[in-house]
Scaffold this motif. Sequence first.
Motif, PDB file in Angstrom:
ATOM      1  N   PRO A  54      -0.995 -11.232  -2.415  1.00 28.20           N
ATOM      2  CA  PRO A  54      -1.057  -9.908  -1.669  1.00 28.20           C
ATOM      3  C   PRO A  54      -1.570  -8.616  -1.411  1.00 28.20           C
ATOM      4  CG  PRO A  54       0.775 -10.237  -3.868  1.00 28.20           C
ATOM      5  CD  PRO A  54      -0.942 -11.185  -3.675  1.00 28.20           C
ATOM      6  N   GLY A  55      -1.728  -8.139   0.184  1.00 21.71           N
ATOM      7  CA  GLY A  55      -2.993  -7.623   0.372  1.00 21.71           C
ATOM      8  C   GLY A  55      -3.457  -6.574  -0.517  1.00 21.71           C
ATOM      9  N   THR A  56      -5.139  -5.669  -0.977  1.00 19.46           N
ATOM     10  CA  THR A  56      -4.906  -4.818  -1.596  1.00 19.46           C
ATOM     11  C   THR A  56      -5.517  -4.222  -0.313  1.00 19.46           C
ATOM     12  OG1 THR A  56      -6.917  -5.932  -2.359  1.00 19.46           O
ATOM     13  CG2 THR A  56      -5.062  -5.794  -3.420  1.00 19.46           C
ATOM     14  N   LEU A  57      -6.878  -4.239   0.608  1.00 21.68           N
ATOM     15  CA  LEU A  57      -7.076  -3.844   1.383  1.00 21.68           C
ATOM     16  C   LEU A  57      -7.026  -2.368   2.285  1.00 21.68           C
ATOM     17  CD1 LEU A  57     -10.067  -5.813   3.435  1.00 21.68           C
ATOM     18  CD2 LEU A  57     -10.705  -4.045   1.588  1.00 21.68           C
ATOM     19  N   ALA A  58      -5.860  -1.995   2.495  1.00 20.78           N
ATOM     20  CA  ALA A  58      -4.882  -1.092   2.804  1.00 20.78           C
ATOM     21  C   ALA A  58      -5.321  -0.817   2.223  1.00 20.78           C
ATOM     22  CB  ALA A  58      -3.836  -1.427   3.376  1.00 20.78           C
ATOM     23  N   ALA A  97       0.799  -1.341   0.251  1.00 17.74           N
ATOM     24  CA  ALA A  97       0.096   0.130  -0.003  1.00 17.74           C
ATOM     25  C   ALA A  97       1.100   1.222   0.169  1.00 17.74           C
ATOM     26  CB  ALA A  97      -0.633  -0.434   1.655  1.00 17.74           C
ATOM     27  N   GLU A  98       1.782   1.362   0.892  1.00 14.60           N
ATOM     28  CA  GLU A  98       2.422   2.472   1.050  1.00 14.60           C
ATOM     29  C   GLU A  98       3.291   2.418  -0.204  1.00 14.60           C
ATOM     30  OE1 GLU A  98       6.718   3.547   3.948  1.00 14.60           O
ATOM     31  OE2 GLU A  98       5.264   2.191   4.227  1.00 14.60           O
ATOM     32  N   ASN A  99       4.026   1.865  -0.704  1.00 18.43           N
ATOM     33  CA  ASN A  99       4.475   1.693  -2.638  1.00 18.43           C
ATOM     34  C   ASN A  99       3.375   2.118  -3.650  1.00 18.43           C
ATOM     35  OD1 ASN A  99       7.093   1.073  -1.428  1.00 18.43           O
ATOM     36  ND2 ASN A  99       7.145  -0.829  -1.649  1.00 18.43           N
ATOM     37  N   VAL A 157     -10.118   4.313  -9.886  1.00 18.49           N
ATOM     38  CA  VAL A 157      -9.506   2.707 -10.358  1.00 18.49           C
ATOM     39  C   VAL A 157     -10.385   2.894 -10.110  1.00 18.49           C
ATOM     40  CG1 VAL A 157      -7.175   2.199  -9.053  1.00 18.49           C
ATOM     41  CG2 VAL A 157      -7.124   4.686  -8.380  1.00 18.49           C
ATOM     42  N   ALA A 158      -9.989   0.651 -10.983  1.00 21.37           N
ATOM     43  CA  ALA A 158     -10.589  -0.500 -10.726  1.00 21.37           C
ATOM     44  C   ALA A 158      -9.392  -1.292 -10.475  1.00 21.37           C
ATOM     45  CB  ALA A 158     -10.306  -0.847 -11.703  1.00 21.37           C
ATOM     46  N   ALA A 159     -10.087  -1.776  -9.169  1.00 22.46           N
ATOM     47  CA  ALA A 159      -9.364  -2.769  -8.445  1.00 22.46           C
ATOM     48  C   ALA A 159      -9.705  -4.154  -8.201  1.00 22.46           C
ATOM     49  CB  ALA A 159      -8.764  -1.781  -7.396  1.00 22.46           C
ATOM     50  N   TYR A 160      -9.422  -4.830  -7.018  1.00 24.92           N
ATOM     51  CA  TYR A 160      -9.504  -5.793  -6.522  1.00 24.92           C
ATOM     52  C   TYR A 160      -9.463  -6.273  -5.271  1.00 24.92           C
ATOM     53  CZ  TYR A 160      -5.326  -7.416  -7.027  1.00 24.92           C
ATOM     54  OH  TYR A 160      -3.652  -7.841  -6.612  1.00 24.92           O
TER      55      TYR A 160
END
Length: 208
Positions: free
Chosen positions: A64-68, A39-41, A54-57
């Motif tokens: 690799p975690g995406t919620l944060a 998330a930071e990067n 932004v389209a995400a998932y």
Amino acid sequence: MGHLGHTSEPDKRTLRRELLAVRSRLPAGDVQGAAAALAENALELGELAHARTVAAYVSVGAEPGTLALLDALRARGVRVLLPVLLPDNDLDWGVYAGEGSLARVQHGGRMALLEPVGERLGPDAVTGADAVLLPGLAVDARGMRLGRGGGSYDRVLARLERAGGRPALVVLLYDAEVLPRVPAEPHDRPVHAVVTPSGVRRFPRTGD
């Protein structure tokens, strides 16, 4: 073209199995730590800093975690679109309104997915995104992404191309999943950047 596809498919299947096996052995603490670094990067990417949509998932299991990252984008005022898997493996889209707006949906015998509740915007909603975050298992030095093999994101990328869209395509991976080369076929499209817990790598945009 069919001949080329058949020759590379066994390589893709073997590599997918190997990469998924490595992910399955990751300790929960490592997965959580990687999510925070990702998330930071990712938030330092100019392509995301200036994005309105932004389209995400939503990551599941040892992905690799995406919620944060999703929450941080939403806190910036970004409109975040999340996929809803359709019976034919295409993707519909809905708006992310926080972790409480997600429902766990079981699709047949496959892994349950976290999908947005509420209004469905249609498969073409992704064409309005300024950036698209793609799931994957690996990426190579050319920016070629190895997906899970379901074909959902091949449809998304083809839809973007037909619409003339040029969003930034970004894949989120673990460091060890950036490989020298992955099997690719003529229809595969390169991504523009990969974000890992240790940093960001960009690839040339073909046609720019």
